[in-house]
Design a protein around this motif. Sequence first.
Motif, PDB file in Angstrom:
ATOM      1  N   SER A 188      -4.685   7.406  -6.329  1.00  0.00           N
ATOM      2  CA  SER A 188      -4.755   5.958  -6.157  1.00  0.00           C
ATOM      3  C   SER A 188      -5.986   5.707  -5.301  1.00  0.00           C
ATOM      4  O   SER A 188      -6.123   6.301  -4.226  1.00  0.00           O
ATOM      5  CB  SER A 188      -3.497   5.442  -5.445  1.00  0.00           C
ATOM      6  OG  SER A 188      -3.591   4.046  -5.243  1.00  0.00           O
ATOM      7  N   ALA A 229       0.790  -1.233   0.000  1.00  0.00           N
ATOM      8  CA  ALA A 229       0.000   0.000   0.000  1.00  0.00           C
ATOM      9  C   ALA A 229       0.823   1.283   0.000  1.00  0.00           C
ATOM     10  O   ALA A 229       0.411   2.292   0.565  1.00  0.00           O
ATOM     11  CB  ALA A 229      -1.001  -0.010   1.152  1.00  0.00           C
ATOM     12  N   SER A 263      -7.199   3.553  -3.177  1.00  0.00           N
ATOM     13  CA  SER A 263      -7.106   3.235  -1.749  1.00  0.00           C
ATOM     14  C   SER A 263      -6.532   4.392  -0.934  1.00  0.00           C
ATOM     15  O   SER A 263      -6.668   4.410   0.292  1.00  0.00           O
ATOM     16  CB  SER A 263      -6.257   1.984  -1.549  1.00  0.00           C
ATOM     17  OG  SER A 263      -4.971   2.178  -2.106  1.00  0.00           O
ATOM     18  N   ALA A 264      -5.904   5.362  -1.579  1.00  0.00           N
ATOM     19  CA  ALA A 264      -5.333   6.501  -0.845  1.00  0.00           C
ATOM     20  C   ALA A 264      -6.409   7.305  -0.125  1.00  0.00           C
ATOM     21  O   ALA A 264      -6.137   7.938   0.902  1.00  0.00           O
ATOM     22  CB  ALA A 264      -4.560   7.408  -1.804  1.00  0.00           C
ATOM     23  N   SER A 272      -6.548   6.609   3.531  1.00  0.00           N
ATOM     24  CA  SER A 272      -5.442   6.997   4.415  1.00  0.00           C
ATOM     25  C   SER A 272      -5.603   8.415   4.950  1.00  0.00           C
ATOM     26  O   SER A 272      -4.782   8.876   5.737  1.00  0.00           O
ATOM     27  CB  SER A 272      -4.092   6.835   3.708  1.00  0.00           C
ATOM     28  OG  SER A 272      -3.711   5.470   3.679  1.00  0.00           O
ATOM     29  N   ARG A 330      -8.089  10.007  -3.780  1.00  0.00           N
ATOM     30  CA  ARG A 330      -8.667   8.898  -4.556  1.00  0.00           C
ATOM     31  C   ARG A 330      -8.268   8.958  -6.021  1.00  0.00           C
ATOM     32  O   ARG A 330      -8.034   7.937  -6.668  1.00  0.00           O
ATOM     33  CB  ARG A 330     -10.192   8.974  -4.431  1.00  0.00           C
ATOM     34  CG  ARG A 330     -10.932   7.774  -4.995  1.00  0.00           C
ATOM     35  CD  ARG A 330     -12.414   8.094  -5.193  1.00  0.00           C
ATOM     36  NE  ARG A 330     -12.611   8.802  -6.429  1.00  0.00           N
ATOM     37  CZ  ARG A 330     -13.333   9.918  -6.559  1.00  0.00           C
ATOM     38  NH1 ARG A 330     -13.959  10.464  -5.532  1.00  0.00           N
ATOM     39  NH2 ARG A 330     -13.410  10.494  -7.741  1.00  0.00           N
ATOM     40  N   ALA A 352      -1.108   4.080  -1.453  1.00  0.00           N
ATOM     41  CA  ALA A 352      -2.121   4.689  -0.569  1.00  0.00           C
ATOM     42  C   ALA A 352      -1.503   5.778   0.297  1.00  0.00           C
ATOM     43  O   ALA A 352      -1.973   6.919   0.323  1.00  0.00           O
ATOM     44  CB  ALA A 352      -2.769   3.616   0.300  1.00  0.00           C
TER      45      ALA A 352
END
Length: 338
Positions: free
Chosen positions: A141, A107, A143-144, A147, A138, A110
């Motif tokens: 990336s 990740a 999944s970021a 975070s 988003r 992320a």
Amino acid sequence: AGAAGSATAVAHPNIALVKYWGKRDEALVLPRVGSLSMTLDVFATTTRVTLAPGAGRDEVLLDGASAAGSQRQRVVAFLDLVRAGAGSTLKAVVDSRNTVPTGAGLASSASGFAALAVAAAAAYGLDLDVRGLSRLARRGSGSACRSLIAAFAQWHAGTGDLRQADLTSYAEPVPAGAGLDPALVVAVLNAGPKAVSSREAMRRTVATSPLYGPWADSSAEDLDQMRAALAAGDLEEVGRIAERNALGMHATMLAARPAVRYLAPDSLTVLDTVQGLRARGVCAYATMDAGPNVKVLCPRGQAPQVAAAIVGAVPGARVITAGPGPAAYLSAPASAVR
Ligand code: ATP
């Protein structure tokens, strides 16, 4: 707020317990289904963005080396989004340091794009709240976006991203029961970059895997059940859902044409070890992402036993124990993200 000119941000990776796998809109990075993750308290990324008046191009440093090709282009495209929002044409210097192996299914993208979103927005004077920063991250990336949120975060699939009424694909905190004291034991089996990028693997899975649709449907149910298990502080149930969701995701990839297989022999050895721990009464459940490394969810008090069992089974493994981590934050100029 005006442009700060220079800003530094810190973000941590997150590991999904209900996975993000598959986009419904590639350009806007809108996922097919919602997902839910734990932000970690290890593997921080620190990113400084400094505006460079007069510079003809953006300069991107990743871990001290000048980035080129698609790694640089991904950051430049992201800065273009920030510039469009801020009404700026200035180029910038981006200096980012990961403490996690890059591109190994741990990740880094992320934490990398969460830190970049926070630092770039501040440097360019783009005034966004946490939701806006989550939507922005988003785009770098998917999944970021999670975070931006401390501890447990749910990323809503959302309805779109272009009209004001549709700005609904972002992450927000998920409440967890007070008794929950989870650890994620990360078994680093291979820190090298993956052969197939997450993006390409997702694309191929959505386009060709006959198992994708059924998994996506079941994942939406997993999400509801995961929220309930977290709220109840039931780590055993959280683990059960997380493990089945991850195995299902890998099944979709194995059924893609051609197949995408991230799990290695050592990954399966760790899965056996986790099963063995459970047979001995330890609450331990595994999750795996786009790489061979395995993350094991367990109560914090049992993490040393889980770590020892993994190293016993795979002597070369590097094992790091993580707990729930903080939201992304601006570290200089010192101030919290709203
Ligand atoms: P994930 O687990 O989300 O798949 P990953 O790190 O395993 O993440 P990729 O999705 O392939 O793998 O993303 C890795 C890419 O993300 C890198 O090749 C680089 O382009 C980008 N990246 C990683 N770290 C940073 C950073 N700190 N700043 C900017 N870009 C980054």
